[in-house]
Design a protein around this motif. Sequence first.
Motif, PDB file in Angstrom:
ATOM      1  N   ALA A 105       0.833  -1.206   0.000  1.00 31.76           N
ATOM      2  CA  ALA A 105       0.000   0.000   0.000  1.00 31.76           C
ATOM      3  C   ALA A 105       0.869   1.258   0.000  1.00 31.76           C
ATOM      4  O   ALA A 105       0.569   2.226  -0.716  1.00 31.76           O
ATOM      5  N   GLN A 106       1.955   1.254   0.771  1.00 31.10           N
ATOM      6  CA  GLN A 106       2.841   2.422   0.805  1.00 31.10           C
ATOM      7  C   GLN A 106       3.528   2.632  -0.545  1.00 31.10           C
ATOM      8  O   GLN A 106       3.677   3.764  -0.992  1.00 31.10           O
ATOM      9  N   ARG A 107       3.942   1.550  -1.181  1.00 28.29           N
ATOM     10  CA  ARG A 107       4.566   1.670  -2.509  1.00 28.29           C
ATOM     11  C   ARG A 107       3.575   2.202  -3.532  1.00 28.29           C
ATOM     12  O   ARG A 107       3.920   3.008  -4.398  1.00 28.29           O
ATOM     13  N   LEU A 108       2.320   1.740  -3.452  1.00 30.69           N
ATOM     14  CA  LEU A 108       1.302   2.258  -4.362  1.00 30.69           C
ATOM     15  C   LEU A 108       1.110   3.758  -4.158  1.00 30.69           C
ATOM     16  O   LEU A 108       1.010   4.510  -5.125  1.00 30.69           O
ATOM     17  N   GLY A 109       1.066   4.178  -2.891  1.00 31.52           N
ATOM     18  CA  GLY A 109       0.924   5.607  -2.606  1.00 31.52           C
ATOM     19  C   GLY A 109       2.095   6.411  -3.153  1.00 31.52           C
ATOM     20  O   GLY A 109       1.908   7.498  -3.727  1.00 31.52           O
ATOM     21  N   ALA A 110       3.303   5.882  -2.996  1.00 32.99           N
ATOM     22  CA  ALA A 110       4.483   6.576  -3.525  1.00 32.99           C
ATOM     23  C   ALA A 110       4.439   6.620  -5.048  1.00 32.99           C
ATOM     24  O   ALA A 110       4.784   7.645  -5.658  1.00 32.99           O
ATOM     25  N   ASN A 111       3.998   5.531  -5.676  1.00 33.48           N
ATOM     26  CA  ASN A 111       3.882   5.524  -7.143  1.00 33.48           C
ATOM     27  C   ASN A 111       2.820   6.503  -7.622  1.00 33.48           C
ATOM     28  O   ASN A 111       3.010   7.182  -8.638  1.00 33.48           O
ATOM     29  N   PHE A 112       1.702   6.588  -6.897  1.00 37.55           N
ATOM     30  CA  PHE A 112       0.666   7.549  -7.254  1.00 37.55           C
ATOM     31  C   PHE A 112       1.210   8.978  -7.159  1.00 37.55           C
ATOM     32  O   PHE A 112       0.971   9.793  -8.039  1.00 37.55           O
ATOM     33  N   SER A 113       1.930   9.256  -6.078  1.00 37.18           N
ATOM     34  CA  SER A 113       2.510  10.591  -5.901  1.00 37.18           C
ATOM     35  C   SER A 113       3.493  10.911  -7.021  1.00 37.18           C
ATOM     36  O   SER A 113       3.476  12.004  -7.582  1.00 37.18           O
ATOM     37  N   SER A 114       4.340   9.952  -7.347  1.00 37.67           N
ATOM     38  CA  SER A 114       5.335  10.159  -8.404  1.00 37.67           C
ATOM     39  C   SER A 114       4.658  10.365  -9.760  1.00 37.67           C
ATOM     40  O   SER A 114       5.050  11.260 -10.528  1.00 37.67           O
ATOM     41  N   SER A 115       3.660   9.566 -10.059  1.00 39.58           N
ATOM     42  CA  SER A 115       2.946   9.704 -11.336  1.00 39.58           C
ATOM     43  C   SER A 115       2.218  11.042 -11.421  1.00 39.58           C
ATOM     44  O   SER A 115       2.220  11.694 -12.470  1.00 39.58           O
ATOM     45  N   LEU A 116       1.610  11.438 -10.328  1.00 41.37           N
ATOM     46  CA  LEU A 116       0.910  12.720 -10.303  1.00 41.37           C
ATOM     47  C   LEU A 116       1.892  13.873 -10.467  1.00 41.37           C
ATOM     48  O   LEU A 116       1.621  14.844 -11.192  1.00 41.37           O
ATOM     49  N   TYR A 117       3.049  13.774  -9.820  1.00 42.14           N
ATOM     50  CA  TYR A 117       4.086  14.798  -9.957  1.00 42.14           C
ATOM     51  C   TYR A 117       4.558  14.902 -11.410  1.00 42.14           C
ATOM     52  O   TYR A 117       4.675  15.993 -11.961  1.00 42.14           O
ATOM     53  N   GLU A 118       4.808  13.747 -12.038  1.00 38.27           N
ATOM     54  CA  GLU A 118       5.232  13.752 -13.442  1.00 38.27           C
ATOM     55  C   GLU A 118       4.151  14.334 -14.345  1.00 38.27           C
ATOM     56  O   GLU A 118       4.446  15.056 -15.301  1.00 38.27           O
ATOM     57  N   HIS A 119       2.890  14.018 -14.022  1.00 37.80           N
ATOM     58  CA  HIS A 119       1.781  14.580 -14.799  1.00 37.80           C
ATOM     59  C   HIS A 119       1.750  16.101 -14.672  1.00 37.80           C
ATOM     60  O   HIS A 119       1.589  16.797 -15.684  1.00 37.80           O
ATOM     61  N   TYR A 120       1.886  16.612 -13.468  1.00 37.83           N
ATOM     62  CA  TYR A 120       1.881  18.062 -13.272  1.00 37.83           C
ATOM     63  C   TYR A 120       3.064  18.722 -13.969  1.00 37.83           C
ATOM     64  O   TYR A 120       2.938  19.793 -14.551  1.00 37.83           O
ATOM     65  N   MET A 121       4.223  18.069 -13.910  1.00 28.37           N
ATOM     66  CA  MET A 121       5.416  18.667 -14.518  1.00 28.37           C
ATOM     67  C   MET A 121       5.357  18.672 -16.050  1.00 28.37           C
ATOM     68  O   MET A 121       6.014  19.477 -16.695  1.00 28.37           O
ATOM     69  N   SER A 122       4.562  17.783 -16.635  1.00 19.17           N
ATOM     70  CA  SER A 122       4.458  17.735 -18.089  1.00 19.17           C
ATOM     71  C   SER A 122       3.393  18.687 -18.629  1.00 19.17           C
ATOM     72  O   SER A 122       3.222  18.787 -19.835  1.00 19.17           O
ATOM     73  N   GLN A 123       2.700  19.381 -17.744  1.00 21.78           N
ATOM     74  CA  GLN A 123       1.665  20.316 -18.173  1.00 21.78           C
ATOM     75  C   GLN A 123       2.299  21.597 -18.727  1.00 21.78           C
ATOM     76  O   GLN A 123       3.406  21.977 -18.346  1.00 21.78           O
ATOM     77  N   PRO A 124       1.588  22.282 -19.616  1.00 21.12           N
ATOM     78  CA  PRO A 124       2.128  23.530 -20.167  1.00 21.12           C
ATOM     79  C   PRO A 124       2.217  24.632 -19.112  1.00 21.12           C
ATOM     80  O   PRO A 124       1.635  24.548 -18.031  1.00 21.12           O
ATOM     81  N   TRP A 125       2.925  25.677 -19.459  1.00 25.74           N
ATOM     82  CA  TRP A 125       3.187  26.784 -18.540  1.00 25.74           C
ATOM     83  C   TRP A 125       1.891  27.435 -18.069  1.00 25.74           C
ATOM     84  O   TRP A 125       1.765  27.832 -16.918  1.00 25.74           O
TER      85      TRP A 125
END
Length: 190
Positions: A105-125
């Motif tokens: 469960a903790q690894r899933l949470g960390a993966n969700f956080s990482s994926s969400l962070y990557e999604h936000y960082m790939s968004q336009p300015w």
Amino acid sequence: MIQTLKELYDVLTSRQRLELLRLQFLVILMAFAEVSGVASIGPFLSLASNPDQLDGNNPFSFLFSFIGLSNSDDFIFYAGLLVLFILCVATLISTFTVRYLLHYAQRLGANFSSSLYEHYMSQPWLFHAGGNSSKLMNNITTECSRVTQGIIYPVMIMNAKIALASCIIILLIVMNPMITLSGFFIFAII
């Protein structure tokens, strides 16, 4: 709730789904181990309170003669050691399974956080210029943790308890179906 679980399952990668299936196997193994530990106590206490069972025509007397021990006290001692061993193994399996569930469960949470962070960082300015950065950080840190601690881990523990309860009910039905079904109907009425 079921729709939320389905959406969470759809987000999982194939590797995470495979690990989830392995976890279900561990949960079932844990349930069987705990039930066998609990089920081994009754016959041992019956034998310890009435060693004359070793002289009759029952599984204890057959096992006693098969092993070839001459002293009934030795047989009771070894039976007690066997019960203790079964309980220790069941406890180790349960501890390992619950620990593995928590880590998953903790690894899933960390993966969700990482994926969400990557999604936000790939968004336009413009996405970042018009948005609230503290809300994005809150989603990455707090909300992913809340999904992990509030949904994923409790559902996994609930699944483990359902498997354990099912194994206990099956054991009770096998041991004494009339009393088990009577007790079930009494509790259902209450």
